[in-house]
Design a protein around this motif. Sequence first.
Motif, PDB file in Angstrom:
ATOM      1  N   ASN A 128      16.832  62.371   0.321  1.00  0.00           N
ATOM      2  CA  ASN A 128      16.804  63.803   0.014  1.00  0.00           C
ATOM      3  C   ASN A 128      15.807  64.589   0.858  1.00  0.00           C
ATOM      4  OD1 ASN A 128      18.602  64.339  -2.541  1.00  0.00           O
ATOM      5  ND2 ASN A 128      17.571  62.391  -2.909  1.00  0.00           N
ATOM      6  N   LEU A 129      15.299  63.998   1.923  1.00  0.00           N
ATOM      7  CA  LEU A 129      14.399  64.714   2.821  1.00  0.00           C
ATOM      8  C   LEU A 129      15.171  65.717   3.673  1.00  0.00           C
ATOM      9  CD1 LEU A 129      11.928  61.996   4.207  1.00  0.00           C
ATOM     10  CD2 LEU A 129      11.336  64.035   2.890  1.00  0.00           C
ATOM     11  N   PHE A 130      14.628  66.900   3.812  1.00  0.00           N
ATOM     12  CA  PHE A 130      15.191  67.891   4.710  1.00  0.00           C
ATOM     13  C   PHE A 130      14.059  68.771   5.231  1.00  0.00           C
ATOM     14  CE2 PHE A 130      14.955  70.192   0.750  1.00  0.00           C
ATOM     15  CZ  PHE A 130      14.801  71.527   1.083  1.00  0.00           C
TER      16      PHE A 130
ATOM     17  N   LEU B 229       7.309  77.685  16.245  1.00  0.00           N
ATOM     18  CA  LEU B 229       7.788  77.501  14.880  1.00  0.00           C
ATOM     19  C   LEU B 229       7.329  76.155  14.335  1.00  0.00           C
ATOM     20  CD1 LEU B 229      11.456  78.719  15.505  1.00  0.00           C
ATOM     21  CD2 LEU B 229       9.549  80.074  14.591  1.00  0.00           C
ATOM     22  N   ALA B 230       7.539  75.956  13.043  1.00  0.00           N
ATOM     23  CA  ALA B 230       7.203  74.681  12.403  1.00  0.00           C
ATOM     24  C   ALA B 230       8.367  74.253  11.527  1.00  0.00           C
ATOM     25  CB  ALA B 230       5.939  74.818  11.560  1.00  0.00           C
ATOM     26  N   ALA B 231       8.801  73.018  11.700  1.00  0.00           N
ATOM     27  CA  ALA B 231       9.838  72.434  10.851  1.00  0.00           C
ATOM     28  C   ALA B 231       9.118  71.671   9.742  1.00  0.00           C
ATOM     29  CB  ALA B 231      10.737  71.502  11.656  1.00  0.00           C
ATOM     30  N   VAL B 232       9.123  72.223   8.540  1.00  0.00           N
ATOM     31  CA  VAL B 232       8.346  71.680   7.424  1.00  0.00           C
ATOM     32  C   VAL B 232       9.230  70.789   6.558  1.00  0.00           C
ATOM     33  CG1 VAL B 232       6.814  72.253   5.517  1.00  0.00           C
ATOM     34  CG2 VAL B 232       7.020  73.821   7.460  1.00  0.00           C
ATOM     35  N   PHE B 233       8.702  69.614   6.171  1.00  0.00           N
ATOM     36  CA  PHE B 233       9.470  68.641   5.415  1.00  0.00           C
ATOM     37  C   PHE B 233       9.474  68.973   3.923  1.00  0.00           C
ATOM     38  CE2 PHE B 233       8.686  64.926   8.607  1.00  0.00           C
ATOM     39  CZ  PHE B 233       9.112  65.742   9.642  1.00  0.00           C
ATOM     40  N   TYR B 234      10.664  68.904   3.320  1.00  0.00           N
ATOM     41  CA  TYR B 234      10.859  69.145   1.890  1.00  0.00           C
ATOM     42  C   TYR B 234      11.675  68.017   1.274  1.00  0.00           C
ATOM     43  CZ  TYR B 234       9.085  73.969   1.866  1.00  0.00           C
ATOM     44  OH  TYR B 234       8.285  75.075   1.927  1.00  0.00           O
ATOM     45  N   VAL B 235      11.649  67.949  -0.050  1.00  0.00           N
ATOM     46  CA  VAL B 235      12.466  66.983  -0.790  1.00  0.00           C
ATOM     47  C   VAL B 235      13.378  67.761  -1.729  1.00  0.00           C
ATOM     48  CG1 VAL B 235      12.500  65.005  -2.352  1.00  0.00           C
ATOM     49  CG2 VAL B 235      10.643  65.247  -0.690  1.00  0.00           C
ATOM     50  N   LEU B 236      14.674  67.542  -1.608  1.00  0.00           N
ATOM     51  CA  LEU B 236      15.666  68.218  -2.444  1.00  0.00           C
ATOM     52  C   LEU B 236      15.744  67.524  -3.802  1.00  0.00           C
ATOM     53  CD1 LEU B 236      17.983  70.356  -2.542  1.00  0.00           C
ATOM     54  CD2 LEU B 236      19.518  68.503  -1.821  1.00  0.00           C
ATOM     55  N   THR B 237      15.570  68.287  -4.881  1.00  0.00           N
ATOM     56  CA  THR B 237      15.653  67.720  -6.233  1.00  0.00           C
ATOM     57  C   THR B 237      16.908  68.160  -6.973  1.00  0.00           C
ATOM     58  OG1 THR B 237      14.344  69.549  -7.157  1.00  0.00           O
ATOM     59  CG2 THR B 237      13.153  67.570  -6.439  1.00  0.00           C
TER      60      THR B 237
ATOM     61  N   ASN C  92      19.772  64.343   8.316  1.00  0.00           N
ATOM     62  CA  ASN C  92      19.938  64.391   6.869  1.00  0.00           C
ATOM     63  C   ASN C  92      20.062  65.835   6.379  1.00  0.00           C
ATOM     64  OD1 ASN C  92      20.101  62.609   4.534  1.00  0.00           O
ATOM     65  ND2 ASN C  92      18.275  63.683   3.803  1.00  0.00           N
ATOM     66  N   THR C  93      19.292  66.747   6.997  1.00  0.00           N
ATOM     67  CA  THR C  93      19.380  68.163   6.640  1.00  0.00           C
ATOM     68  C   THR C  93      20.778  68.690   6.904  1.00  0.00           C
ATOM     69  OG1 THR C  93      17.047  68.439   7.240  1.00  0.00           O
ATOM     70  CG2 THR C  93      18.340  70.436   6.970  1.00  0.00           C
ATOM     71  N   GLN C  94      21.364  68.261   8.014  1.00  0.00           N
ATOM     72  CA  GLN C  94      22.718  68.690   8.357  1.00  0.00           C
ATOM     73  C   GLN C  94      23.733  68.196   7.335  1.00  0.00           C
ATOM     74  OE1 GLN C  94      24.194  67.273  12.151  1.00  0.00           O
ATOM     75  NE2 GLN C  94      25.485  69.083  12.382  1.00  0.00           N
ATOM     76  N   LYS C  95      23.539  66.979   6.820  1.00  0.00           N
ATOM     77  CA  LYS C  95      24.441  66.440   5.805  1.00  0.00           C
ATOM     78  C   LYS C  95      24.301  67.198   4.487  1.00  0.00           C
ATOM     79  CE  LYS C  95      24.478  61.720   7.646  1.00  0.00           C
ATOM     80  NZ  LYS C  95      24.056  60.310   7.388  1.00  0.00           N
TER      81      LYS C  95
ATOM     82  N   ALA D  45      18.158  79.192   9.182  1.00  0.00           N
ATOM     83  CA  ALA D  45      17.687  79.207  10.568  1.00  0.00           C
ATOM     84  C   ALA D  45      17.422  77.796  11.080  1.00  0.00           C
ATOM     85  CB  ALA D  45      16.415  80.052  10.683  1.00  0.00           C
ATOM     86  N   ALA D  46      17.210  76.865  10.159  1.00  0.00           N
ATOM     87  CA  ALA D  46      16.945  75.478  10.530  1.00  0.00           C
ATOM     88  C   ALA D  46      18.103  74.853  11.301  1.00  0.00           C
ATOM     89  CB  ALA D  46      16.654  74.648   9.272  1.00  0.00           C
ATOM     90  N   VAL D  47      19.290  75.440  11.212  1.00  0.00           N
ATOM     91  CA  VAL D  47      20.475  74.882  11.859  1.00  0.00           C
ATOM     92  C   VAL D  47      20.286  74.726  13.366  1.00  0.00           C
ATOM     93  CG1 VAL D  47      22.912  75.323  12.378  1.00  0.00           C
ATOM     94  CG2 VAL D  47      22.050  75.654  10.059  1.00  0.00           C
ATOM     95  N   ILE D  48      19.471  75.569  13.990  1.00  0.00           N
ATOM     96  CA  ILE D  48      19.308  75.482  15.448  1.00  0.00           C
ATOM     97  C   ILE D  48      18.695  74.157  15.880  1.00  0.00           C
ATOM     98  CG2 ILE D  48      19.123  77.981  15.694  1.00  0.00           C
ATOM     99  CD1 ILE D  48      16.112  77.631  16.136  1.00  0.00           C
ATOM    100  N   LEU D  49      18.066  73.436  14.949  1.00  0.00           N
ATOM    101  CA  LEU D  49      17.465  72.143  15.283  1.00  0.00           C
ATOM    102  C   LEU D  49      18.318  70.965  14.812  1.00  0.00           C
ATOM    103  CD1 LEU D  49      13.636  72.638  14.658  1.00  0.00           C
ATOM    104  CD2 LEU D  49      15.008  73.075  16.694  1.00  0.00           C
ATOM    105  N   TYR D  50      19.539  71.232  14.377  1.00  0.00           N
ATOM    106  CA  TYR D  50      20.443  70.129  14.025  1.00  0.00           C
ATOM    107  C   TYR D  50      20.769  69.340  15.289  1.00  0.00           C
ATOM    108  CZ  TYR D  50      21.363  71.958   9.299  1.00  0.00           C
ATOM    109  OH  TYR D  50      21.249  72.370   7.993  1.00  0.00           O
TER     110      TYR D  50
END
Length: 323
Positions: free
Chosen positions: A109-111, A135-143, A178-181, A236-241
Amino acid sequence: MQNEKEKMCRASFEEELQRFLLERLGAEYRTEISRVRKNNGVMKEVLYIRKENSECVPCFYMDEMFQSHHLGESVEALADYVRNIVLGESTAVKEQVEKYMQKEWIEHNLFFRLIDFEKNKEDLEQAVYVRFRDLAAVFYVLTEDSEEGVKSFRLPQKIWESLELGEEEAYFPVIAENTQKLFPERLEYIEYMVLESVERRLRLELPFREIISKPEQELRSNQLYVLTNQRKINGAAVILYPGMLDKLAKRFRGGFYIIPSSIHEVLLLKGEEIGEERLNGMVREVNETQVEPEEVLADQVYYYVPEKHQLIICGQERTNGEA
């Protein structure tokens, strides 16, 4: 700015809401209103509900609560609403706390979310992230991801270290995939975003995956496209997929501009003779007048150079088309 009358009304509301909550929740609970820093340094008032010997601390944004009261919702009704959520979340956390601590579940569940680095530099000291340009790509956990919305928490350094997944930059491609999924990409003409007729929108919408699956489909010059995710939240995170910028360059048949509309989406534009200073000025003006401060992504435009597989900052790193 609030005038004195508004401040007194707000203070009275907060005091009354907390009193009703304590009556409904009982002596083992206590309330606290604090100011917390959100994205880009925006400060928000948050109501915390704490229970003795419990790690679950539900929180509620007071601006939204006060707005509901201003529109006619009674303090008693709001207190009941908060009480029901608090009791429900306490039970849910007890049931899920073991799952939240499992390495396999966290990895699944990391994104990441994309934010401005300089505006959030202080908060990022306690976060897990990867720098990407300014920019900064910050790590999150989807609950939770349901029709009601998306819930997540920012990954603390201690938990990241306990996962033993290696260096953040080395592991980032895995998180990007994983974010893309979890949040698939979406691309459409900007006109579709403003169509009022749902029927027409469903008939005309051009999904991103359809464009990518057709090599002969070319993205037109001087046509604005909106790139986001299916949820249209933190898109906006999509640009780093993985491979996303190169896929877009193939459709544009060359380089293209990325205009940071907000943290939720970016605009794409192909054009050879576009005034970059004018674009930067437009972005700054829109950020100041149209975008909520905590939703601003950046104050400048980017340009992708496919020959170098490089994203550059217009006005700072670009001279005559060279990085």
